[in-house]
Write a protein that holds these residues in place. Structure first.
Motif, PDB file in Angstrom:
ATOM      1  N   ASP A 161       1.026  -0.936   0.237  1.00  0.00           N
ATOM      2  CA  ASP A 161       0.106  -0.023   0.607  1.00  0.00           C
ATOM      3  C   ASP A 161       0.912   1.184  -0.040  1.00  0.00           C
ATOM      4  O   ASP A 161       1.370   1.620   1.114  1.00  0.00           O
ATOM      5  CB  ASP A 161      -0.892  -0.114   0.929  1.00  0.00           C
ATOM      6  N   ALA A 162       1.398   1.685  -1.029  1.00  0.00           N
ATOM      7  CA  ALA A 162       2.615   2.565  -1.056  1.00  0.00           C
ATOM      8  C   ALA A 162       1.310   4.309  -0.310  1.00  0.00           C
ATOM      9  O   ALA A 162       2.537   5.044   0.056  1.00  0.00           O
ATOM     10  CB  ALA A 162       2.174   3.142  -2.558  1.00  0.00           C
ATOM     11  N   ALA A 163       0.728   4.453  -0.567  1.00  0.00           N
ATOM     12  CA  ALA A 163      -0.272   5.357  -0.166  1.00  0.00           C
ATOM     13  C   ALA A 163      -0.620   5.542   1.350  1.00  0.00           C
ATOM     14  O   ALA A 163       0.127   6.561   2.248  1.00  0.00           O
ATOM     15  CB  ALA A 163      -1.361   5.308  -0.217  1.00  0.00           C
ATOM     16  N   GLN A 164      -0.580   4.314   2.177  1.00  0.00           N
ATOM     17  CA  GLN A 164      -0.261   3.428   3.954  1.00  0.00           C
ATOM     18  C   GLN A 164       1.708   3.701   3.921  1.00  0.00           C
ATOM     19  O   GLN A 164       2.053   4.150   5.023  1.00  0.00           O
ATOM     20  CB  GLN A 164      -0.952   2.947   4.407  1.00  0.00           C
ATOM     21  N   GLY A 165       2.848   4.039   2.996  1.00  0.00           N
ATOM     22  CA  GLY A 165       3.877   3.859   3.461  1.00  0.00           C
ATOM     23  C   GLY A 165       3.986   2.015   4.055  1.00  0.00           C
ATOM     24  O   GLY A 165       4.861   1.739   4.711  1.00  0.00           O
ATOM     25  N   GLN A 166       3.156   0.584   3.774  1.00  0.00           N
ATOM     26  CA  GLN A 166       2.950  -0.115   4.175  1.00  0.00           C
ATOM     27  C   GLN A 166       2.536  -1.744   3.230  1.00  0.00           C
ATOM     28  O   GLN A 166       1.906  -1.652   2.584  1.00  0.00           O
ATOM     29  CB  GLN A 166       1.358  -0.127   5.109  1.00  0.00           C
ATOM     30  N   ALA A 167       3.270  -3.189   3.940  1.00  0.00           N
ATOM     31  CA  ALA A 167       3.482  -3.774   3.219  1.00  0.00           C
ATOM     32  C   ALA A 167       2.472  -4.687   3.970  1.00  0.00           C
ATOM     33  O   ALA A 167       2.222  -4.907   5.348  1.00  0.00           O
ATOM     34  CB  ALA A 167       4.897  -4.687   2.865  1.00  0.00           C
ATOM     35  N   LYS A 168       1.766  -5.748   3.562  1.00  0.00           N
ATOM     36  CA  LYS A 168       1.438  -6.824   3.880  1.00  0.00           C
ATOM     37  C   LYS A 168       0.886  -8.102   3.376  1.00  0.00           C
ATOM     38  O   LYS A 168       0.646  -8.156   2.341  1.00  0.00           O
ATOM     39  CB  LYS A 168      -0.501  -5.608   4.193  1.00  0.00           C
ATOM     40  N   LEU A 169       1.134  -9.096   4.238  1.00  0.00           N
ATOM     41  CA  LEU A 169       0.755 -10.651   3.942  1.00  0.00           C
ATOM     42  C   LEU A 169      -0.943 -11.104   3.757  1.00  0.00           C
ATOM     43  O   LEU A 169      -1.520 -10.709   4.744  1.00  0.00           O
ATOM     44  CB  LEU A 169       1.313 -11.137   4.843  1.00  0.00           C
TER      45      LEU A 169
END
Length: 530
Positions: A161-169
């Motif tokens: 999620d580039a907007a949140q700067g977050q990777a998620k499995l």
């Protein structure tokens, strides 16, 4: 957050970190390799890598990509999945699993020895599951069991999620709660190769039982016994042979360049479930006798004098006679289980719904005799057009069931050329080596364009009024078809995916826009967001 700026912690990068299996591909600007050893580390490392290096992060499993999607001048970081290499059965999810870092041979051995199961996947032992499966996946049992993705029931994938700067499995499947995740799972069954995130693990709720036995048989013909008429007859007979083959059978026709001296044919016959060794041998011998009779009138068959090269199915084992080999299934896997040496190579592909038209047969014959200036007499001994049997169970699925739309073909073609030299890693662009590469590339490009001249130089079904050709295979990427850089990406994607690319109600551009709207997972032939 732990960042891994070097390979495996504090170790400095080593030269081989920068090199693909194909010696053409090298990453001179590589600064970091992230090597997750646990699933949860993938999420952590994807976040760290993309935050630090953006679109210059690439993903590697077995390093076998035919183009420079991973190893290129802009690559600054690689997420290397090779340490995640388990295969087994997940009791909690009630499914078999294959980690993205596994190689084909490990997958086959673990499924066969531990569970009596198998996958209809590729034969080259060191090809990584990470890219192979999600690109479609097929092999010597695909006519019997379909494509690898036809058995895939879930995927663990890390998205960004580039907007949140977050990777998620995420665990995505057809049972996922959101339509967006169900669409993502659909896209991963044929077009996931570096497009939507980092795949961690594949799941299969059910897998085919492995056959107990397999018979392998090879025929060869000396080029000096094959004139243009005999060659035409050989291709006609082969296409008819494939159309009438039982689904247990698979074949590879290796149309080697005349420099090789021979044309080779490999046939594998898998035993039916429950058949005794004696029953299988009787049935296999009868089919082989019929095969020999079919081809006997064209030209005298002989034994192979050297191993058959090419992918898939690099044959390191020489069948030095005209008798069948009746093997256990594991032995059969080992016999064709070759990836070949590290060298330079270029590949092109085509699907065919019918046998070869006369003009194509004529061009194939001509180009297999073409001797480019500037190359040694034997320089094209490894170059070939490989014609694989296709269809069977593959064609029992609809063209929209997965992103792979080619569900009516009987033949799958792979044009291949190989060369080698003494250049050090990353130094092959020196002028003395570039001329060698250019000559090989010109040969294979000229060959391909001549065979498909009436369709505009590619196997474009939209230009084929007779329904002979059916596009190209995404797992055999070919940047000559079009890239983002040359503005012809739509042309390439249409050949790979047809309606599933952009025009179908569920399509890949739509899924890409949903899951990677800022195009972080990008390469020369990645799915575009527009």
């Amino acid at each position: 957050m732990t960042q891994a700026p070097t390979r495996g912690g504090d170790q400095p990068l080593i030269l081989s970190d920068k090199q693909g299996f194909d010696r053409r591909w090298f990453a001179p600007q590589l600064q970091a390799v992230y090597v997750p050893a646990r699933h949860e580390q993938v999420e952590e490392y994807v976040g760290a890598a993309l935050s630090a290096y953006g679109r210059d992060v690439k993903i590697a499993s077995g390093r076998h990509c035919y183009e420079n999607f991973v190893y290129n001048d802009s690559t600054r970081a690689i997420i290397d999945m090779s340490a995640l290499s388990q295969v087994g059965f997940d009791a909690e999810r009630n499914a078999y699993f294959v980690d993205a870092g596994c190689e084909n041979w490990s997958v086959y051995r673990a499924l066969l020895n531990g569970h009596g199961k198998t996958l209809p996947a590729g034969s080259c032992y060191s090809v990584g599951a990470g890219g192979h499966i999600t690109g479609g996946g097929y092999g010597l049992l695909s006519r019997l069991h379909g494509l690898t993705v036809d058995h895939l029931t879930a995927v663990d994938i890390v998205t960004w999620d580039a907007a949140q700067g977050q990777a998620k499995l995420r665990h995505v499947s057809e049972q996922s709660g959101s339509q967006e995740e169900r669409d993502l799972f659909w896209a991963l069954r044929g077009a996931g190769c570096g497009n939507f995130g980092v795949i961690v693990r594949y799941y299969f709720a059910a897998l085919p039982d492995a056959p107990d036995h397999a018979t392998q048989f090879t025929l060869a013909w000396d080029w000096d016994q094959i004139n243009k008429q005999a060659f035409s007859q050989l291709l006609d007979e082969y296409a008819d042979f494939v159309m009438r083959m039982p689904n247990n059978d698979f074949s590879l026709l290796k149309l080697n360049h005349v420099d090789n001296g021979q044309i080779g044919l490999l046939v594998q016959i898998a035993s039916p479930i429950g058949a005794s060794f004696h029953q299988h041998c009787q049935q296999a011998e009868a089919r082989i006798q019929s095969l020999q009779q079919r081809f006997a009138a064209i030209a005298p068959a002989t034994v192979l004098r050297r191993p058959m090269g090419g992918h898939p199915g690099w044959m390191n084992t020489l069948h030095a006679n005209l008798s069948a080999q009746h093997l256990t299934y594991l032995e059969a896997l080992q016999t064709v289980n070759g990836s070949g040496p590290n060298q330079f190579g270029k590949y092109k592909s085509a699907y065919m719904n019918k046998g070869f038209p006369q003009n194509q047969k004529d061009e194939i014959f001509r180009w297999l005799h073409e001797k480019p200036e500037g190359l040694a007499n034997s320089a094209l001994a490894q170059s070939l057009l490989q014609v694989d049997s296709y269809g069977g169970a593959v064609n029992e699925r609809s063209s929209s069931a997965t992103p792979v739309p080619q569900r009516s073909s009987i033949l799958k073609l792979q044009y291949q050329t190989y060369w080698n030299n003494a250049s050090a890693p990353g130094q092959s662009r020196q002028s003395r080596y570039q001329e060698q590469a250019r000559t090989h590339l010109n040969w294979i490009r000229g060959f391909y364009q001549a065979v498909y001249a009436e369709y505009g130089g590619t196997p474009n079904p939209e230009q084929d009024k007779n329904g002979v050709v059916d596009g190209c295979y995404y797992n055999y990427p070919d940047c000559d078809l079009g890239t983002h850089e040359d503005g012809k990406i739509d042309q390439a994607m249409q050949l790979y995916f047809k309606e599933n690319y952009r025009s179908a109600p569920r399509n890949l551009v739509q899924v890409k826009r949903q899951w990677d709207p800022q195009d972080y997972f990008h390469h020369a032939q990645s799915i575009p967001i527009k």
